[in-house]
Design a protein around this motif. Structure first.
Motif, PDB file in Angstrom:
ATOM      1  N   SER A 130     -15.821  -9.179   2.548  1.00  0.00           N
ATOM      2  CA  SER A 130     -17.096  -8.780   3.139  1.00  0.00           C
ATOM      3  C   SER A 130     -18.219  -8.803   2.110  1.00  0.00           C
ATOM      4  N   ILE A 131     -17.899  -8.361   0.895  1.00  0.00           N
ATOM      5  CA  ILE A 131     -18.893  -8.323  -0.182  1.00  0.00           C
ATOM      6  C   ILE A 131     -19.255  -9.736  -0.646  1.00  0.00           C
ATOM      7  N   LEU A 132     -18.237 -10.543  -0.906  1.00  0.00           N
ATOM      8  CA  LEU A 132     -18.475 -11.881  -1.450  1.00  0.00           C
ATOM      9  C   LEU A 132     -19.147 -12.815  -0.458  1.00  0.00           C
ATOM     10  N   CYS A 133     -18.777 -12.702   0.802  1.00  0.00           N
ATOM     11  CA  CYS A 133     -19.298 -13.620   1.821  1.00  0.00           C
ATOM     12  C   CYS A 133     -20.475 -13.040   2.591  1.00  0.00           C
ATOM     13  N   ASP A 134     -20.805 -11.779   2.313  1.00  0.00           N
ATOM     14  CA  ASP A 134     -21.892 -11.086   3.010  1.00  0.00           C
ATOM     15  C   ASP A 134     -21.709 -11.177   4.526  1.00  0.00           C
ATOM     16  N   VAL A 135     -20.502 -10.842   4.966  1.00  0.00           N
ATOM     17  CA  VAL A 135     -20.145 -10.836   6.387  1.00  0.00           C
ATOM     18  C   VAL A 135     -19.572  -9.466   6.731  1.00  0.00           C
ATOM     19  N   PRO A 136     -19.526  -9.128   8.020  1.00  0.00           N
ATOM     20  CA  PRO A 136     -18.888  -7.858   8.398  1.00  0.00           C
ATOM     21  C   PRO A 136     -17.415  -7.853   7.983  1.00  0.00           C
ATOM     22  N   ARG A 137     -16.839  -6.671   7.891  1.00  0.00           N
ATOM     23  CA  ARG A 137     -15.420  -6.530   7.537  1.00  0.00           C
ATOM     24  C   ARG A 137     -14.578  -7.392   8.472  1.00  0.00           C
ATOM     25  N   THR A 138     -13.624  -8.116   7.897  1.00  0.00           N
ATOM     26  CA  THR A 138     -12.799  -9.041   8.675  1.00  0.00           C
ATOM     27  C   THR A 138     -11.554  -8.373   9.243  1.00  0.00           C
ATOM     28  N   ALA A 139     -11.269  -7.145   8.806  1.00  0.00           N
ATOM     29  CA  ALA A 139     -10.074  -6.440   9.269  1.00  0.00           C
ATOM     30  C   ALA A 139     -10.283  -4.938   9.097  1.00  0.00           C
ATOM     31  N   THR A 140      -9.387  -4.177   9.706  1.00  0.00           N
ATOM     32  CA  THR A 140      -9.371  -2.727   9.551  1.00  0.00           C
ATOM     33  C   THR A 140      -8.258  -2.372   8.579  1.00  0.00           C
ATOM     34  N   ARG A 189     -13.393  -0.501   8.612  1.00  0.00           N
ATOM     35  CA  ARG A 189     -13.127  -0.946   9.983  1.00  0.00           C
ATOM     36  C   ARG A 189     -13.686  -2.342  10.229  1.00  0.00           C
ATOM     37  N   GLN A 190     -12.892  -3.164  10.896  1.00  0.00           N
ATOM     38  CA  GLN A 190     -13.296  -4.519  11.257  1.00  0.00           C
ATOM     39  C   GLN A 190     -14.652  -4.483  11.958  1.00  0.00           C
TER      40      GLN A 190
END
Length: 156
Positions: free
Chosen positions: A86-96, A44-45
């Motif tokens: 999300s894994i590579l950039c260490d950011v929250p999921r960008t989409a659902t 989920r985003q």
């Protein structure tokens, strides 16, 4: 699902095409096979990304939340990889990502995925290629949406 069929699927995925069978066996062994019913959410985003998914069977929609509701930006099929941003950039999921049909996938944990990218330059190159293709597609969709909003085109 049998390990051999998971290895065969990984071999067919462009991301893993250059990896020798012994390494593919290790990936398949450490990955978890997960299944989803139509309408179930894989990720989920906004959530924290802890794994990437390799679709083994079935289809899924990728959507982003907008003021007017969720907007489908891509459709995934067998062999596609999702969740790596999300894994590579260490950011929250960008989409659902939501299953459109009965779906099975290999869930590759973050640590294992990052280790693969470090060990195999060809995987890093394939990940970059995939991300560039998605960016190009997203830019095209944004232009199309802007033209529709401005009355210069019609929705597809």
């Amino acid at each position: 699902m049998l390990l051999k069929s998971e290895i065969d699927l990984l071999r067919a995925v462009p991301l893993f095409a250059g990896i020798e069978p012994a390494r593919l066996k290790l990936i398949a062994y450490t990955a978890e096979t997960v299944t989803y019913r139509p309408g179930q959410v894989l990720c989920r985003q906004g959530e924290t990304g802890d794994a990437a998914y390799v679709l083994m069977e079935g289809e899924a929609d990728v959507s982003i939340a907008a003021e007017a509701g969720d907007f489908v930006v891509a459709s995934l099929k067998t062999g596609d990889v999702v969740g790596e941003i999300s894994i590579l950039c260490d950011v929250p999921r960008t989409a659902t990502v939501t299953a459109k049909s009965r779906l099975s996938a290999l869930r590759v944990r973050k640590e294992a995925f990052l280790q693969l990218v470090r060990q195999f330059p060809e995987i890093a190159t394939e990940v970059m290629r995939g991300l560039a293709e998605r960016l190009t597609h997203t830019n095209e969709e944004l232009v199309r949406a802007r033209n529709v909003a401005a009355g210069q085109g019609r929705p597809r």
